[in-house]
Design an enzyme around this catalytic site. Sequence first.
Site, PDB file in Angstrom:
ATOM      1  N   GLU A  50       0.861  -1.182   0.000  1.00 10.31           N
ATOM      2  CA  GLU A  50       0.000   0.000   0.000  1.00 10.31           C
ATOM      3  C   GLU A  50       0.897   1.232   0.000  1.00 10.31           C
ATOM      4  O   GLU A  50       1.828   1.335   0.800  1.00 10.31           O
ATOM      5  CB  GLU A  50      -0.899   0.036   1.234  1.00 10.31           C
ATOM      6  CG  GLU A  50      -1.968  -1.036   1.268  1.00 10.31           C
ATOM      7  CD  GLU A  50      -2.806  -0.946   2.535  1.00 10.31           C
ATOM      8  OE1 GLU A  50      -2.636   0.015   3.317  1.00 10.31           O
ATOM      9  OE2 GLU A  50      -3.625  -1.853   2.765  1.00 10.31           O
ATOM     10  N   ASP A  61      -5.931   9.135  10.190  1.00  6.14           N
ATOM     11  CA  ASP A  61      -4.577   8.723  10.527  1.00  6.14           C
ATOM     12  C   ASP A  61      -4.096   9.349  11.825  1.00  6.14           C
ATOM     13  O   ASP A  61      -4.466  10.469  12.182  1.00  6.14           O
ATOM     14  CB  ASP A  61      -3.616   9.093   9.394  1.00  6.14           C
ATOM     15  CG  ASP A  61      -3.866   8.262   8.151  1.00  6.14           C
ATOM     16  OD1 ASP A  61      -3.912   7.033   8.290  1.00  6.14           O
ATOM     17  OD2 ASP A  61      -4.036   8.841   7.069  1.00  6.14           O
TER      18      ASP A  61
END
Length: 294
Positions: A50, A61
């Site tokens: 990824e 995040d």
Amino acid sequence: MATRIDDRFAALAAEGRAALVTFVMAGDPDPETSLDIVKALLAAGADVIEVGMPFTDPMADGPAIQAAGLRALKAGMTLKKTLKLVTDFRAGDNETPIVLMGYYNPIYVYGVDRFLADATAAGVDGLIVVDLPPEEDQELCIPARDAGLNFIRLATPTTNDRRLPKVLENTSGFVYYVSLTGITGAALADYAGVSEAVRRIKGHTGLPIAVGFGVKNAENAAEIARNADGVVVGSALVDALKASLGPANEATDRSVEAVASLVSSIAAGVRGARKAAASARSGGAFSWLTRLWA
């Protein structure tokens, strides 16, 4: 038509082991070192890679990946350069699945049609776009599917059986199960809960289930790999890279190896997990674990 992601998970299922899915931020700490790190992931044992698309407001995040995105942006990384990173990687590898992960805003600004054409040409296999819910599938998910890309959806501990069919409706490649409620880099997973969640999701889909959030080392990865089809590690790799950087966040001669070494360790845990389970069932768990963790 099967994608590289489909082929990789099928091959690993035939081997009887889970996939190791690794996340790194494109352009962190600079575009050149970032490409070297992506190339090193494969040799270290990654099965699917990824690549984060840097964005100024990564709401899902935690601090580590937020900081990685800011370092990348400061180094001049853009979505166009992220696609070039994939193109450059493909020059030496035409088999490893590459998934771009991030947020919709940079794609929207780039232009969806242009982005999908350029991503396909670069050799991207799938997308994870965390801020587009299933109700917005016409924005990107369905066009991506029509372009031959997998659109990988996230399921969470709060995604109940009533919601799951909608989440899975246009999902392909694999399902990314977020093992805890929170942001990336948060506390370790509840392994018993993860195992139950994987079984529950498998009741709704035949897609592989990869589990992420909270995976920091080989032991965490091995626990998850016993029941899941894939283990995702991201923040721990970003942290390892950060620890290797110089005082101005510049790359050092330790940077690539810092990430590769951790991936190699985690890969050993993933690859040994189901062997350990089989050994335990036959009464030989202690000797295997002694060898693994010595």
